[in-house]
Motif scaffolding. Sequence first.
Motif, PDB file in Angstrom:
ATOM      1  N   PRO A  73       0.827  -1.211   0.000  1.00  0.00           N
ATOM      2  CA  PRO A  73       0.000   0.000   0.000  1.00  0.00           C
ATOM      3  C   PRO A  73       0.866   1.268   0.000  1.00  0.00           C
ATOM      4  CG  PRO A  73      -0.767  -1.581   1.643  1.00  0.00           C
ATOM      5  CD  PRO A  73       0.541  -2.101   1.126  1.00  0.00           C
ATOM      6  N   LEU A  74       0.492   2.232  -0.836  1.00  0.00           N
ATOM      7  CA  LEU A  74       1.245   3.489  -0.915  1.00  0.00           C
ATOM      8  C   LEU A  74       1.036   4.306   0.355  1.00  0.00           C
ATOM      9  CD1 LEU A  74       0.552   4.501  -4.593  1.00  0.00           C
ATOM     10  CD2 LEU A  74       2.813   4.135  -3.573  1.00  0.00           C
ATOM     11  N   THR A  75       2.100   4.957   0.788  1.00  0.00           N
ATOM     12  CA  THR A  75       2.030   5.845   1.953  1.00  0.00           C
ATOM     13  C   THR A  75       2.641   7.189   1.547  1.00  0.00           C
ATOM     14  OG1 THR A  75       4.229   5.193   2.669  1.00  0.00           O
ATOM     15  CG2 THR A  75       2.374   3.942   3.587  1.00  0.00           C
ATOM     16  N   GLN A  76       2.394   8.198   2.373  1.00  0.00           N
ATOM     17  CA  GLN A  76       2.977   9.512   2.095  1.00  0.00           C
ATOM     18  C   GLN A  76       4.508   9.426   2.114  1.00  0.00           C
ATOM     19  OE1 GLN A  76       1.241  11.937   1.021  1.00  0.00           O
ATOM     20  NE2 GLN A  76       2.613  13.688   1.152  1.00  0.00           N
ATOM     21  N   ALA A  77       5.042   8.572   2.996  1.00  0.00           N
ATOM     22  CA  ALA A  77       6.501   8.420   3.060  1.00  0.00           C
ATOM     23  C   ALA A  77       7.041   7.872   1.739  1.00  0.00           C
ATOM     24  CB  ALA A  77       6.885   7.501   4.216  1.00  0.00           C
ATOM     25  N   ARG A  78       6.331   6.907   1.146  1.00  0.00           N
ATOM     26  CA  ARG A  78       6.782   6.341  -0.141  1.00  0.00           C
ATOM     27  C   ARG A  78       6.647   7.376  -1.255  1.00  0.00           C
ATOM     28  NH1 ARG A  78       7.670   1.841  -3.562  1.00  0.00           N
ATOM     29  NH2 ARG A  78       9.449   2.778  -4.593  1.00  0.00           N
ATOM     30  N   ILE A  79       5.562   8.134  -1.212  1.00  0.00           N
ATOM     31  CA  ILE A  79       5.366   9.184  -2.216  1.00  0.00           C
ATOM     32  C   ILE A  79       6.513  10.192  -2.128  1.00  0.00           C
ATOM     33  CG2 ILE A  79       3.874  11.160  -2.838  1.00  0.00           C
ATOM     34  CD1 ILE A  79       2.619   8.514  -3.708  1.00  0.00           C
ATOM     35  N   GLU A  80       6.839  10.606  -0.911  1.00  0.00           N
ATOM     36  CA  GLU A  80       7.948  11.564  -0.730  1.00  0.00           C
ATOM     37  C   GLU A  80       9.242  10.975  -1.284  1.00  0.00           C
ATOM     38  OE1 GLU A  80       8.053  12.735   3.426  1.00  0.00           O
ATOM     39  OE2 GLU A  80       6.012  13.528   3.236  1.00  0.00           O
ATOM     40  N   ALA A  81       9.472   9.684  -1.023  1.00  0.00           N
ATOM     41  CA  ALA A  81      10.697   9.034  -1.508  1.00  0.00           C
ATOM     42  C   ALA A  81      10.716   9.019  -3.043  1.00  0.00           C
ATOM     43  CB  ALA A  81      10.795   7.620  -0.948  1.00  0.00           C
ATOM     44  N   LEU A  82       9.559   8.804  -3.654  1.00  0.00           N
ATOM     45  CA  LEU A  82       9.507   8.765  -5.132  1.00  0.00           C
ATOM     46  C   LEU A  82       9.855  10.129  -5.738  1.00  0.00           C
ATOM     47  CD1 LEU A  82       6.338   6.549  -5.801  1.00  0.00           C
ATOM     48  CD2 LEU A  82       8.742   5.930  -6.190  1.00  0.00           C
ATOM     49  N   THR A  83       9.528  11.205  -5.019  1.00  0.00           N
ATOM     50  CA  THR A  83       9.833  12.536  -5.571  1.00  0.00           C
ATOM     51  C   THR A  83      11.325  12.840  -5.524  1.00  0.00           C
ATOM     52  OG1 THR A  83       9.503  13.716  -3.485  1.00  0.00           O
ATOM     53  CG2 THR A  83       7.571  13.455  -4.900  1.00  0.00           C
ATOM     54  N   THR A  84      12.090  12.041  -4.773  1.00  0.00           N
ATOM     55  CA  THR A  84      13.544  12.265  -4.744  1.00  0.00           C
ATOM     56  C   THR A  84      14.232  11.473  -5.866  1.00  0.00           C
ATOM     57  OG1 THR A  84      14.013  10.422  -3.258  1.00  0.00           O
ATOM     58  CG2 THR A  84      13.470  12.534  -2.225  1.00  0.00           C
ATOM     59  N   GLN A  85      13.464  10.651  -6.586  1.00  0.00           N
ATOM     60  CA  GLN A  85      13.988   9.906  -7.746  1.00  0.00           C
ATOM     61  C   GLN A  85      13.866  10.807  -8.984  1.00  0.00           C
ATOM     62  OE1 GLN A  85      14.888   6.471  -7.564  1.00  0.00           O
ATOM     63  NE2 GLN A  85      14.658   6.670  -5.370  1.00  0.00           N
ATOM     64  N   PRO A  86      14.498  10.409 -10.091  1.00  0.00           N
ATOM     65  CA  PRO A  86      14.348  11.234 -11.305  1.00  0.00           C
ATOM     66  C   PRO A  86      12.933  11.173 -11.900  1.00  0.00           C
ATOM     67  CG  PRO A  86      16.075   9.553 -11.576  1.00  0.00           C
ATOM     68  CD  PRO A  86      15.468   9.312 -10.247  1.00  0.00           C
ATOM     69  N   GLY A  87      12.111  10.265 -11.410  1.00  0.00           N
ATOM     70  CA  GLY A  87      10.733  10.130 -11.915  1.00  0.00           C
ATOM     71  C   GLY A  87      10.271   8.709 -11.692  1.00  0.00           C
ATOM     72  N   VAL A  88       9.236   8.297 -12.434  1.00  0.00           N
ATOM     73  CA  VAL A  88       8.712   6.932 -12.285  1.00  0.00           C
ATOM     74  C   VAL A  88       8.255   6.396 -13.650  1.00  0.00           C
ATOM     75  CG1 VAL A  88       7.885   7.001  -9.886  1.00  0.00           C
ATOM     76  CG2 VAL A  88       6.429   7.897 -11.699  1.00  0.00           C
TER      77      VAL A  88
END
Length: 234
Positions: free
Chosen positions: A91-106
Amino acid sequence: MWRASVLTIFPDVFPGPLGASLAGKALTAGAWSLDVVDIRTFATDRHRTVDDTPAGGGPGMVMKPDVLGRALDAVAAEARPRLLLSPRGTPLTQARIEALTTQPGVVLVCGRFEGVDERVIAARGLEEVSLGDYVLSGGEIAAMALLDACVRLLPGVMGRAASGEEESFSQGLLEYPHYTRPQVWEGRPIPEVLLSGDHGKIAAWRHAEAERLTRERRPDLWARHVKPLPNRER
Ligand SMILES: C[S@@+](CC[C@H](N)C(=O)[O-])C[C@H]1O[C@@H](n2cnc3c(N)ncnc32)[C@H](O)[C@@H]1O
């Protein structure tokens, strides 16, 4: 620029709501990019078939690994995580979302039908992520939700950075209640403390309310807030 690639058999539904408001403005302004890949264009037969009957029988259809594999290979993932929207996923969490924004994208894969052939998930290293414990008809709405949650956190997208820092989940708590004018509505007044002008008292009241709501509505979050998990278990 934060880059999103979405693989789908319904390319026309994008950008959909992502073209409006904050996310839409950020897209036009170049804070992020959206590249939508039509999986069907990677089918080789006359009917552009993307699905077939399940091995072993049973209802519905399964997305073919060869077609989806070719579609994925045509997208240069570079250092971007490749995620499959799936009710079986983490399940997606705000913490995972924040981590994804530190990547170059998805790179996001939207499933349809009964799901995706297991072999392409394994062979292309797709990580399954879920929107929640319920079943949607396809991954598109889930992909939009994930992208919307990421894009609003990208630098410069939200009007005031503080509005992101104080939101639900960002401090491990649900957000405190909001009020605006009129001061009394249908006999219900705005809590007096919010009109006091005392910023210290207001902050303390909001924090106490955030704690109360979290305790009452989300005992799971409250337990983690009181006793945080070690990093590796989050
Ligand atoms: C009808 S669902 C397939 C459900 C699958 N047969 C199951 O029982 O787990 C079709 C597609 O919708 C997407 N989907 C459905 N529910 C989702 C959820 N909760 N989170 C993310 N994606 C979801 C997935 O991409 C999935 O492959």
